[in-house]
Enzyme design. Structure first.
Site, PDB file in Angstrom:
ATOM      1  N   TYR A 115       3.783  -2.268  -3.992  1.00  0.00           N
ATOM      2  CA  TYR A 115       5.180  -1.855  -3.836  1.00  0.00           C
ATOM      3  C   TYR A 115       5.309  -0.412  -3.361  1.00  0.00           C
ATOM      4  O   TYR A 115       6.349  -0.025  -2.825  1.00  0.00           O
ATOM      5  CB  TYR A 115       5.935  -1.980  -5.166  1.00  0.00           C
ATOM      6  CG  TYR A 115       6.009  -3.363  -5.749  1.00  0.00           C
ATOM      7  CD1 TYR A 115       5.824  -4.500  -4.970  1.00  0.00           C
ATOM      8  CD2 TYR A 115       6.280  -3.545  -7.101  1.00  0.00           C
ATOM      9  CE1 TYR A 115       5.892  -5.770  -5.517  1.00  0.00           C
ATOM     10  CE2 TYR A 115       6.361  -4.805  -7.661  1.00  0.00           C
ATOM     11  CZ  TYR A 115       6.156  -5.918  -6.867  1.00  0.00           C
ATOM     12  OH  TYR A 115       6.235  -7.156  -7.433  1.00  0.00           O
ATOM     13  N   HIS A 120      -2.264  -9.382  -8.788  1.00  0.00           N
ATOM     14  CA  HIS A 120      -0.996  -9.697  -8.123  1.00  0.00           C
ATOM     15  C   HIS A 120      -0.988 -11.060  -7.435  1.00  0.00           C
ATOM     16  O   HIS A 120       0.059 -11.695  -7.319  1.00  0.00           O
ATOM     17  CB  HIS A 120      -0.672  -8.607  -7.096  1.00  0.00           C
ATOM     18  CG  HIS A 120       0.780  -8.465  -6.820  1.00  0.00           C
ATOM     19  ND1 HIS A 120       1.386  -7.269  -6.531  1.00  0.00           N
ATOM     20  CD2 HIS A 120       1.784  -9.376  -6.794  1.00  0.00           C
ATOM     21  CE1 HIS A 120       2.675  -7.450  -6.336  1.00  0.00           C
ATOM     22  NE2 HIS A 120       2.943  -8.727  -6.479  1.00  0.00           N
TER      23      HIS A 120
END
Length: 299
Positions: A63, A125
């Site tokens: 991110y 992730h």
């Protein structure tokens, strides 16, 4: 304002049962994915979330928002012991030189960026590893790094994100420490991201976390039976439609991770534990969500 519920993971670590995400909704605003660019609007939103009572914040390596998170926490003088931080390692891309192929290395960078000694929940992730020109660790090899971080106390709990039951099963064959959490897309129109994943997690005592819990509200613009029913429930309970959707996720035993740049929306989402959906209303949302997914939502 209602009190947030705290749910125990399989290792006893308690997690606030709603979180504020500094994820993909914000990442796309990064100027040319510049890791050094600071988004003032994200810092402000993090501060608003803290003011609204959020003590669970979800971030990730990919991110590029760790620095904003640190600034927001620092500006609000947050007591580290009072905040639950989730972070994730993404293996399988060399798009940016800042990305690492080792979960342990990534965590070390995260601890430095956030200036903390530990992460409360650390996740892999994705199970999709790109075996291109660079040599990446397999999922099973990555999990050994996760276990090392857990044993050293740098991660209070560990888990995975965007994994199927089959992918988790492969980890379990080599795991000394079982995953304690799974983060996936989950909402009324996506109740099984992959086959039998919810049943699998329940069997193995893996707590599910939901990203995009408001997708039926934010992504579907047509009038639908689900949307009309949720609108009726908003009137019935004196709540917003977003609160109805989030409460449905929570009553499914799933921790919703939501986000917003709007102060009132943050407060509303934070207040979902001030009411409970009646069983017949919960079940009808479940039914209509499944029907709508087949018609309006293409996975």
């Amino acid at each position: 304002m209602s009190k947030i519920e705290y749910w125990p993971l399989s290792n006893g670590v308690k997690v606030p049962a709603i979180g504020f995400g500094v994820g993909s909704a914000w990442r796309v605003q990064k100027q040319q994915y510049d890791p050094d660019y600071i988004m003032p609007e994200l810092v402000e939103s993090i501060e608003h979330a803290i003011d609204a009572g959020y003590d669970h914040i979800d971030s990730a390596e990919i991110y590029l928002t760790r620095k904003e998170l640190h600034i927001g926490l620092t500006n609000k003088k947050v007591d580290r012991s009072k905040i639950f931080l989730t972070d994730k390692h993404f293996c399988g891309t060399d798009r940016l030189p800042t990305f690492t192929s080792s979960p342990y290395e990534s965590l070390e960078i995260s601890l430095k960026d956030l200036q903390t000694e530990y992460i409360d929940l650390y996740l892999l992730h994705s199970s999709n590893v790109n075996y291109g020109e660079r040599k990446y660790l397999t999922n099973e090899e990555q999990w050994k790094h996760m276990e090392q971080a857990y044993k050293e106390g740098k991660a209070r709990a560990i888990g995975v994100s965007n994994y199927s039951a089959e992918s988790i099963e492969k980890l379990l064959k080599v795991a000394e420490i079982k995953p304690q959490a799974l983060q996936i897309e989950f909402h009324a129109m996506c109740q099984e991201k992959t086959p039998k994943i919810m049943e699998f997690c329940k069997e193995h005592k893996i707590q599910v976390f939901a990203y995009a819990p408001l997708a039926p509200l934010t992504l579907v613009k047509e009038k639908t039976p689900l949307g009309e029913f949720v609108s009726e429930l908003a009137t019935k309970y004196g709540k917003t439609e977003a609160q109805i959707y989030l409460r449905w996720v929570s009553q499914s035993g799933v921790v919703p991770i939501t986000t917003s740049g709007k102060v009132q929306r943050l407060k509303d989402a934070r207040d979902i534990y001030s009411f409970k959906l009646e069983s017949e209303d919960y079940e009808k949302i479940k039914q209509l969500g499944k029907e709508q997914a087949e018609t309006f939502y293409k996975w």
